[in-house]
Motif scaffolding. Structure first.
Motif: not given
Length: 648
Positions: A342-370
Motif C-alpha cells: 500500500a502506498d500514497r502519492f502526492d502529485r500534480t495533475a501534470e504528473d498523472l501519467f508518470v504515476l500511472q506508469d509507476d503503478l503498472v510497473r509495480r503491479i508487474l513486479v509484484e506479480l513477478q511478470v518480467k
C-alpha cells in the motif's frame, strides 16, 4: 568460513551474509531464437561475473541455468560488485545486436542464512531472490538491511520503492532501486547521515496517520475494522475457475473530492491501468466493465475475488488538496488474505501519467511478470502528454457507449475536442472512426459509403501514428467486415489480439469475425475467453457465443446460450432467432415453431432474407443452411410472405 557462524543444536551453521542473486531477463526468448549463441554468451557472462565476485572477496554458491547466487562477508563489497557486474555487462552488450543482448537483474540482501557444506539456505536467500525479481533488466534492487549498512559508506543513486511482503516472512521488507548514477530520483546515499531510528519511526507514524485519515475510504472496503485482517477468498467458492496465470481486477479508483474533474481523472486512471495490463500475455486481467460494476458499492475483498474469479485486486482513491492530488493505492492477494503493498502519492495533475506508469510497473513486479524496458514502454504507452485531451477522450468513450444517436453525436464532439488539444494523438482518431462506422451501420446517415470511407482514413492514420496500439486495428477490422472482406478483417483483428491478448473487446471482436469467416470452432473458444475476462458482460456477447455455437454445429450449447440471454432479456429478438435455428438443427421442430411465434410477436416485420443480409457470412452455404433452419420453423423468407406461416 564466511560470516560470523553460530553452531545450532541440529548441526547446521547459521550466519549473517550478504547475498547477491542474479538471473537473465528473457532467457527463454534468447534460447528459442538461437540456443548455441545464447549458451556461449551465458558462459562468457558467467565467467565475467565469477571473476568479479572473486575480486570483491565473495564466492559463487550456485549457478543453475541462467541464475547465479553469490555470498559476501561484506555488504559493501556485494553492492560494489553488483555495480561492477552491471557496468561490465552493459559494455559487453553494446557490442551485440539489440535482440541478442543478455541483461541480468540483480537483487542484494543482508540476512541470516543456514550453511550446509558449500550451500546456503533460508530467508536470507529468499529475500535476495525477491529483490532480484523486482529489479529492472540491467538494474539492481536492494533490501532495507543493505541500504542501512551502505548509505553512509559509498555514494550511489537510490530510489525507494516502498515495502514488500515476502513469503514466510511476517515483516514487510523495504526495497530500494540502486545504481552508480548519483543523479537518480529519490534518496541518495552518501548525502545524508544516519541519526538513529527515531526520525524514521516518526516519519512512518506520520505517514500511517495520513493513510488512516486520508485513505479510510479505500482501506475500509477490504479490511475489517475490528481485526485489520482480510477475509481470504475461497478458490472452491469462486464463480469461475482461477486462471493459471496471475489474475487481477483493478477496481475503480474513488474520487474523495467534490471536484467533478477529479472523478474523470479517477475513472481514466483506472481505465488506463486496465488497458496497459491487458496487453501483457503473462497476466489475466478482468475487463473494465466488470470492475466498474462495483463502483460506489460496499463490497469485501472476498466477495469481489470470488465473483470475478481472480486472485489479486488493486484499489485506490484520489483526493484533492489545493493544487495537488493525493493517490492512495493498495494491491491485495485475496486468496492469501493479505495486503501485498500500500502506498500514497502526492502529485500534480501534470504528473498523472508518470504515476500511472509507476503503478503498472509495480503491479508487474509484484506479480513477478518480467518485461524488458521496450516491452514495458509498449504496454504503458498512451502517446499523449495532454491531460485535457486524455480527459476529453475518456468522456467521448463514455458517451459513445450509450450507442444512441445523441450519445454518438456527443462522442464525436468530444473526440474532436481531444484531437484539437493534441493533434498528434491517435486515440481520438480511433474514436472518430468508431462513430462514423456506427452511424453508417445504424443507417443514420444518407451516404453510407462516405461515412465508411471517413472511418477508414481515420483508422489508417491511427495505425500509422500508433502501430503498437490495438484500437486502430480493431476499427480497420470492423470496416473490412462491413465491406465483406473477411480475410482483411481477420488479419486486423488477429493483430489487435497480438497487441492486447487480455483485452475483452479485442477478444470479442476477433471471435465475432472468426465464425463469419468459416472458423466457428475457434470463434467459440475466443468468445468464451472474452466472457471470462468480463464476468459482467453485456447480453449481446452471450447471443454472439450462441450464434458461433450454432455455426459450429454445437446445437445443445447454442440452445443453452440462447436461453441464458433470453432469461436476461426476454424481449430481445436476437437470441430467439438463434434459439429457433438451433432447435430446428436439433430436430426439435415443435419448440422451433414456438420460438418462431415469439419472434413474430416481438417483430411482426421479421423475415429471413433481410436478417441473413446482416449476418455477413463469408460462405453462401452457411447462409443457406441457417436460412433453411429458420424457414423450416415457419418464419417467412421474404417480406411479402404471410406471417401466418409461422403458426402452421
Amino acid at each position: 568460513m564466511m560470516g560470523k557462524e553460530v553452531m545450532e543444536s541440529n548441526g547446521f551453521n547459521r550466519k549473517l551474509s550478504a547475498i547477491l542473486s542474479a538471473d537473465v531477463k528473457g532467457y527463454s526468448r534468447l534460447m528459442r531464437s538461437d540456443e548455441e549463441a545464447t549458451v556461449r554468451t551465458l558462459i562468457q557472462y558467467r565467467n565475467i561475473i565469477s571473476e568479479l565476485v572473486e575480486e570483491y572477496q565473495g564466492r559463487i554458491v550456485d549457478d543453475p541455468g541462467d541464475n547465479i547466487l553469490a555470498e559476501f562477508t561484506s555488504v559493501v563489497h556485494a553492492v560494489q560488485c553488483g555495480f561492477e557486474i552491471q557496468t561490465t555487462l552493459e559494455s559487453e552488450n553494446a557490442k551485440r545486436d539489440e535482440n541478442r543482448r543478455m541483461e541480468f537483474r540483480i537483487g542484494i540482501h543482508l540476512g541470516d542464512v543456514i550453511q550446509d557444506g558449500e550451500r546456503i539456505y533460508g530467508d536470507g536467500v529468499n529475500v535476495a531472490a525477491r529483490m532480484e525479481s523486482m529489479a529492472e533488466p540491467g538494474g539492481i534492487c536492494a533490501s532495507g538491511s543493505v541500504y542501512d549498512q551502505v548509505e553512509d559508506k559509498i555514494s550511489f543513486g537510490c530510489e525507494f520503492l516502498g515495502e514488500r511482503t515476502v513469503k514466510n516472512i511476517s515483516t514487510p521488507i523495504r526495497v530500494y532501486r540502486i545504481s552508480r548514477d548519483e543523479t537518480g530520483p529519490g534518496c541518495r546515499a552518501g548525502t545524508s547521515s544516519r541519526s538513529g531510528s527515531k526520525p524514521l519511526l516518526l516519519a512512518a507514524a506520520i505517514c500511517l496517520l495520513i493513510l488512516v485519515i486520508g485513505g479510510v475510504g479505500v482501506w475500509s472496503i477490504y479490511l475489517s475494522p475490528a481485526s485489520g485482517r482480510i477475509d481470504a477468498a475461497s478458490i472452491e467458492d469462486m464463480a469461475y475457475p482461477l486462471p493459471e496465470k496471475p489474475s487481477i481486477a483493478v477496481l475503480p479508483f474513488k474520487n474523495l473530492s467534490e471536484n467533478e474533474n477529479d472523478a474523470l481523472i479517477a475513472k481514466g486512471l483506472t481505465e488506463d491501468i486496465i488497458t496497459a495490463l491487458a496487453r501483457v500475455p503473462e497476466l489475466f486481467v478482468i475487463a473494465s466493465a466488470s470492475s466498474f460494476a462495483y463502483a460506489g458499492k460496499s463490497v469485501t475483498t472476498r466477495q469481489v475475488s470470488e465473483e470475478l474469479g481472480v486472485r489479486y485486486l488493486l484499489d485506490g482513491s484520489v483526493q484533492r488538496s489545493k493544487d495537488r492530488l493525493r493517490f492512495t493505492v493498495q494491491l491485495v492477494d485475496a486468496v492469501g488474505g493479505n495486503q501485498i503493498w500500500a502506498d500514497r502519492f502526492d502529485r500534480t495533475a501534470e504528473d498523472l501519467f508518470v504515476l500511472q506508469d509507476d503503478l503498472v510497473r509495480r503491479i508487474l513486479v509484484e506479480l513477478q511478470v518480467k518485461l524488458t524496458t521496450g516491452e514495458f514502454a509498449r504496454i504503458a504507452s498512451r502517446k499523449t502528454q495532454s491531460l485535457d485531451a486524455w480527459i476529453l477522450f475518456g468522456q467521448g468513450v463514455h458517451e459513445g457507449f450509450t450507442f444512441t444517436r445523441e450519445g454518438m453525436a456527443s462522442a464525436r464532439t468530444l473526440f474532436e475536442a481531444a484531437r484539437e488539444k493534441d493533434p498528434n494523438w491517435a486515440r481520438p482518431l480511433v474514436g472518430l472512426s468508431w462513430v462514423y462506422w456506427w452511424e453508417a451501420r445504424q443507417g443514420w446517415v444518407a451516404n453510407h459509403n462516405e461515412w465508411i470511407q471517413k472511418g477508414q482514413k481515420l483508422a489508417e492514420t491511427a495505425v500509422e501514428w500508433a502501430p503498437e496500439e490495438p484500437g486502430g486495428y480493431q476499427m480497420l477490422g470492423m470496416l473490412a467486415l462491413s465491406k465483406g472482406d473477411h480475410a482483411q478483417a481477420l488479419a486486423y483483428r488477429e493483430k489487435a489480439l497480438d497487441l492486447a491478448p487480455n483485452d475483452f473487446l479485442v477478444n470479442w471482436g476477433l471471435g465475432g469475425v472468426l465464425y463469419k469467416a468459416g472458423d466457428p470452432e475457434r470463434a467459440v473458444i475466443v468468445l468464451q475467453k472474452a466472457e471470462r475476462l468480463n464476468p459482467h458482460h453485456p447480453i449481446s456477447l452471450v447471443w454472439t457465443i450462441a450464434e458461433a455455437q450454432l455455426m459450429a454445429g454445437q446445437y445443445e450449447d447454442a440452445i443453452n446460450s440462447s436461453n441464458r440471454a433470453i432469461v436476461r432479456n426476454p424481449d430481445a429478438v436476437f437470441p430467439h432467432i438463434i434459439l429457433t435455428a438451433a432447435y430446428s438443427a436439433a430436430d426439435r421442430i415443435k419448440e422451433a415453431k414456438t420460438e418462431a411465434e415469439n419472434i413474430l410477436r416481438l417483430n411482426p416485420k421479421f423475415n429471413v432474407s433481410a436478417w441473413m443480409k446482416t449476418r455477413l457470412l463469408k460462405y453462401p452455404a452457411d447462409t443457406e443452411k441457417i436460412s433453411n433452419l429458420l424457414i423450416q420453423a415457419g418464419l417467412p423468407e421474404n417480406p411479402s410472405e404471410k406471417t401466418e406461416k409461422a403458426g402452421k
